[in-house]
Design an enzyme around this catalytic site. Sequence first.
Site, PDB file in Angstrom:
ATOM      1  N   HIS A  48      21.999  38.863  -5.766  1.00  0.00           N
ATOM      2  CA  HIS A  48      23.400  39.042  -6.139  1.00  0.00           C
ATOM      3  C   HIS A  48      23.922  40.374  -5.604  1.00  0.00           C
ATOM      4  O   HIS A  48      23.319  41.410  -5.830  1.00  0.00           O
ATOM      5  CB  HIS A  48      23.568  38.980  -7.662  1.00  0.00           C
ATOM      6  CG  HIS A  48      23.541  37.578  -8.195  1.00  0.00           C
ATOM      7  ND1 HIS A  48      24.273  37.179  -9.272  1.00  0.00           N
ATOM      8  CD2 HIS A  48      22.878  36.486  -7.760  1.00  0.00           C
ATOM      9  CE1 HIS A  48      24.057  35.887  -9.501  1.00  0.00           C
ATOM     10  NE2 HIS A  48      23.204  35.448  -8.600  1.00  0.00           N
TER      11      HIS A  48
ATOM     12  N   TYR B 284      30.433  40.085 -17.330  1.00  0.00           N
ATOM     13  CA  TYR B 284      30.334  40.791 -18.605  1.00  0.00           C
ATOM     14  C   TYR B 284      31.753  40.886 -19.158  1.00  0.00           C
ATOM     15  O   TYR B 284      32.608  41.515 -18.528  1.00  0.00           O
ATOM     16  CB  TYR B 284      29.791  42.206 -18.402  1.00  0.00           C
ATOM     17  CG  TYR B 284      28.330  42.280 -17.987  1.00  0.00           C
ATOM     18  CD1 TYR B 284      27.941  42.032 -16.671  1.00  0.00           C
ATOM     19  CD2 TYR B 284      27.345  42.636 -18.903  1.00  0.00           C
ATOM     20  CE1 TYR B 284      26.603  42.125 -16.288  1.00  0.00           C
ATOM     21  CE2 TYR B 284      26.007  42.735 -18.535  1.00  0.00           C
ATOM     22  CZ  TYR B 284      25.647  42.470 -17.230  1.00  0.00           C
ATOM     23  OH  TYR B 284      24.321  42.556 -16.856  1.00  0.00           O
TER      24      TYR B 284
ATOM     25  N   LYS C 277      18.328  46.541 -18.195  1.00  0.00           N
ATOM     26  CA  LYS C 277      17.378  47.583 -17.792  1.00  0.00           C
ATOM     27  C   LYS C 277      15.968  47.439 -18.373  1.00  0.00           C
ATOM     28  O   LYS C 277      15.024  48.053 -17.870  1.00  0.00           O
ATOM     29  CB  LYS C 277      17.930  48.966 -18.194  1.00  0.00           C
ATOM     30  CG  LYS C 277      19.102  49.426 -17.354  1.00  0.00           C
ATOM     31  CD  LYS C 277      18.637  49.926 -16.002  1.00  0.00           C
ATOM     32  CE  LYS C 277      19.708  49.851 -14.952  1.00  0.00           C
ATOM     33  NZ  LYS C 277      19.662  48.714 -14.069  1.00  0.00           N
TER      34      LYS C 277
HETATM   35  P1  RFL Z   1       6.682  42.455 -23.814  1.00  0.00           P
HETATM   36  O1  RFL Z   1       7.336  41.495 -22.900  1.00  0.00           O
HETATM   37  O2  RFL Z   1       7.168  42.537 -25.214  1.00  0.00           O
HETATM   38  O3  RFL Z   1       5.123  42.132 -23.811  1.00  0.00           O
HETATM   39  C1  RFL Z   1       4.224  42.739 -24.721  1.00  0.00           C
HETATM   40  C2  RFL Z   1       3.033  41.823 -24.898  1.00  0.00           C
HETATM   41  O4  RFL Z   1       2.096  42.431 -25.782  1.00  0.00           O
HETATM   42  C3  RFL Z   1       1.628  41.459 -26.713  1.00  0.00           C
HETATM   43  N1  RFL Z   1       1.165  42.150 -27.921  1.00  0.00           N
HETATM   44  C4  RFL Z   1      -0.139  42.393 -28.180  1.00  0.00           C
HETATM   45  N2  RFL Z   1      -1.241  42.116 -27.486  1.00  0.00           N
HETATM   46  C5  RFL Z   1      -2.439  42.490 -28.036  1.00  0.00           C
HETATM   47  N3  RFL Z   1      -2.535  43.135 -29.215  1.00  0.00           N
HETATM   48  C6  RFL Z   1      -1.454  43.432 -29.948  1.00  0.00           C
HETATM   49  N4  RFL Z   1      -1.556  44.074 -31.117  1.00  0.00           N
HETATM   50  C7  RFL Z   1      -0.180  43.065 -29.430  1.00  0.00           C
HETATM   51  N5  RFL Z   1       1.098  43.198 -29.869  1.00  0.00           N
HETATM   52  C8  RFL Z   1       1.883  42.647 -28.945  1.00  0.00           C
HETATM   53  C9  RFL Z   1       2.831  40.563 -26.940  1.00  0.00           C
HETATM   54  O5  RFL Z   1       2.446  39.285 -27.436  1.00  0.00           O
HETATM   55  C10 RFL Z   1       3.413  40.504 -25.545  1.00  0.00           C
HETATM   56  O6  RFL Z   1       2.904  39.425 -24.787  1.00  0.00           O
HETATM   57  O7  RFL Z   1       6.736  43.953 -23.242  1.00  0.00           O
HETATM   58  P2  RFL Z   1       6.687  44.446 -21.701  1.00  0.00           P
HETATM   59  O8  RFL Z   1       5.585  43.775 -20.948  1.00  0.00           O
HETATM   60  O9  RFL Z   1       6.736  45.923 -21.755  1.00  0.00           O
HETATM   61  O10 RFL Z   1       8.032  43.879 -21.055  1.00  0.00           O
HETATM   62  C11 RFL Z   1       9.302  44.337 -21.473  1.00  0.00           C
HETATM   63  C12 RFL Z   1      10.355  43.247 -21.295  1.00  0.00           C
HETATM   64  O11 RFL Z   1       9.879  42.057 -21.895  1.00  0.00           O
HETATM   65  C13 RFL Z   1      11.716  43.632 -21.905  1.00  0.00           C
HETATM   66  O12 RFL Z   1      12.017  44.969 -21.606  1.00  0.00           O
HETATM   67  C14 RFL Z   1      12.881  42.752 -21.382  1.00  0.00           C
HETATM   68  O13 RFL Z   1      12.715  41.416 -21.757  1.00  0.00           O
HETATM   69  C15 RFL Z   1      14.220  43.268 -21.897  1.00  0.00           C
HETATM   70  N6  RFL Z   1      15.357  42.433 -21.491  1.00  0.00           N
HETATM   71  C16 RFL Z   1      15.919  42.551 -20.221  1.00  0.00           C
HETATM   72  N7  RFL Z   1      15.408  43.410 -19.321  1.00  0.00           N
HETATM   73  C17 RFL Z   1      15.923  43.498 -18.052  1.00  0.00           C
HETATM   74  O14 RFL Z   1      15.443  44.295 -17.259  1.00  0.00           O
HETATM   75  N8  RFL Z   1      16.959  42.685 -17.623  1.00  0.00           N
HETATM   76  C18 RFL Z   1      17.536  41.794 -18.465  1.00  0.00           C
HETATM   77  O15 RFL Z   1      18.402  41.059 -18.011  1.00  0.00           O
HETATM   78  C19 RFL Z   1      17.039  41.716 -19.833  1.00  0.00           C
HETATM   79  N9  RFL Z   1      17.568  40.845 -20.687  1.00  0.00           N
HETATM   80  C20 RFL Z   1      15.908  41.508 -22.382  1.00  0.00           C
HETATM   81  C21 RFL Z   1      17.016  40.717 -21.946  1.00  0.00           C
HETATM   82  C22 RFL Z   1      15.380  41.339 -23.660  1.00  0.00           C
HETATM   83  C23 RFL Z   1      15.947  40.416 -24.529  1.00  0.00           C
HETATM   84  N10 RFL Z   1      15.337  40.293 -25.811  1.00  0.00           N
HETATM   85  C24 RFL Z   1      15.223  39.120 -26.528  1.00  0.00           C
HETATM   86  C25 RFL Z   1      14.601  41.414 -26.388  1.00  0.00           C
HETATM   87  C26 RFL Z   1      17.599  39.813 -22.803  1.00  0.00           C
HETATM   88  C27 RFL Z   1      17.092  39.658 -24.095  1.00  0.00           C
HETATM   89  C28 RFL Z   1      17.800  38.677 -24.984  1.00  0.00           C
HETATM   90  C1  PHB Z   2      20.019  37.376 -18.713  1.00  0.00           C
HETATM   91  O1  PHB Z   2      20.264  36.629 -17.744  1.00  0.00           O
HETATM   92  O2  PHB Z   2      19.271  37.018 -19.637  1.00  0.00           O
HETATM   93  C2  PHB Z   2      20.656  38.714 -18.772  1.00  0.00           C
HETATM   94  C3  PHB Z   2      21.383  39.166 -17.687  1.00  0.00           C
HETATM   95  C4  PHB Z   2      21.990  40.419 -17.737  1.00  0.00           C
HETATM   96  C5  PHB Z   2      21.863  41.194 -18.871  1.00  0.00           C
HETATM   97  C6  PHB Z   2      21.111  40.747 -19.945  1.00  0.00           C
HETATM   98  C7  PHB Z   2      20.501  39.499 -19.908  1.00  0.00           C
HETATM   99  O3  PHB Z   2      22.484  42.408 -18.907  1.00  0.00           O
END
Ligand code: RFL
Ligand code: PHB
Length: 393
Positions: A72, A201, A297
């Site tokens: 994009h 957004y 982020k």
């Molecule tokens: P994760 O993905 O939470 O993975 C951590 C893993 O550790 C396990 N765990 C354990 N394992 C062993 N022993 C324990 N005691 C444990 N406790 C936990 C868990 O089961 C899991 O598998 O962390 P990680 O790897 O640091 O990754 C981070 C990302 O997942 C997170 O920052 C993003 O998803 C955030 N996020 C977004 N980030 C972006 O860069 N761009 C986006 O567009 C974006 N959109 C989002 C998002 C997060 C969202 N939610 C629901 C929080 C949109 C949403 C809705």
């Molecule tokens: C997503 O596609 O899940 C998404 C995209 C942009 C954001 C957050 C989530 O800022």
Amino acid sequence: MKTQVAIIGAGPSGLLLGQLLQREGISSVIVEAKSAEYVLGRIRAGVLEQGSADLLREAGAGERMDREGHVHEGFSLAFAGRRERIDLKALTGGKTVMVYGQTEVTRDLMAAREAAGGVTFYEARDVKPEGFYGDTPRVSFLKDGERVDIECDYIAGCDGFHGVCRQSVPREAITCFERVYPFGWLGILSRTPPAAPELIYASHERGFALCSMRSDTLSRYYVQCSLDDRVDDWSDDRFWDELRRRLPEDVAASLTTGPSIEKSIAPLRSFVAEPMKFGRMFLVGDAAHIVPPTGAKGLNLAASDVRTLHRVLSIRYREGREDILEQYSPACLRRIWKAERFSWWMTSLLHRLDDDPFSRRMQLADLDYFTHSAAGRTTIAENYVGLPYEPIA
Ligand code: RFL
Ligand code: PHB
């Protein structure tokens, strides 16, 4: 069992670190609390900075992303009946973002690890990082009722916000900074074509809305909701009606709706733990910091921590330089705080904060200013595509 780096958590941070280390000839074992299916069932991020995409390629897991992901070159901010495009490519000297779901990133990294013969324990219970202030750290856990001990040189705490690693650090050794926002995001995934070719957004009097996508046939939408809302309060019809009301008229008119295949509510939070290194244990990704998703982020910051840890560990093993490890925490935190600032600012700019008409006028003035000044648009663009990585010397 012995390994060089014991990684706790098989989310994107843990899997990416394992893959990069493997390519460097550094051994790792991953210990994950959930099953692989459960990890793949979490629908989260969708936008990768160019640097994160490059890192996946470096890890040898970028092939499907390059085939199926979508580059994009811009996104839009919608407010007050207007739609203003931020031309990422033109404003950043050619940088873009990659739309490719976190689920797919995780799937590709799991496949790469399996192909490389990397060891991962899923469904590990009672996981404990131990002895990280000494010379012989261990990760201990229960697998099928048996206790397993992994002796290692270093522990990478990649276990997310609710993980055990940060909680294992003595209280006096860590400082946490936090802001909890008084609203959440209700997200749905649907097998429908995206409302528009690029992300929108939208800042609306009724609250924030976001149109995103995973592919030409899979859309991801979010609306700002109350923290008291339950997923069951939101039928698909209610969701689509609310989304339409918050979008520009032409987008709302052409929106294709359909049954949701996933629906969830996420609270919004800013959080940073300092430092990120405790003896021989490092915190990585969501284990150390959380951003509200408005700036896209979270996953990208996790990837930049992994990049930094991989760089310092490689130098440590190649050149025997233990001093280089001291650079991990300060190098990560410099970039983290800037991403925290951007995510907090985007959140404050675009959400319904309170009922005060003055607050709303300030948001609209900010939006008008930032989208009409070349400096303002550039500020948004350079943060969105990702700020430069901090150097390691
Ligand atoms: P994760 O993905 O939470 O993975 C951590 C893993 O550790 C396990 N765990 C354990 N394992 C062993 N022993 C324990 N005691 C444990 N406790 C936990 C868990 O089961 C899991 O598998 O962390 P990680 O790897 O640091 O990754 C981070 C990302 O997942 C997170 O920052 C993003 O998803 C955030 N996020 C977004 N980030 C972006 O860069 N761009 C986006 O567009 C974006 N959109 C989002 C998002 C997060 C969202 N939610 C629901 C929080 C949109 C949403 C809705
Ligand atoms: C997503 O596609 O899940 C998404 C995209 C942009 C954001 C957050 C989530 O800022």
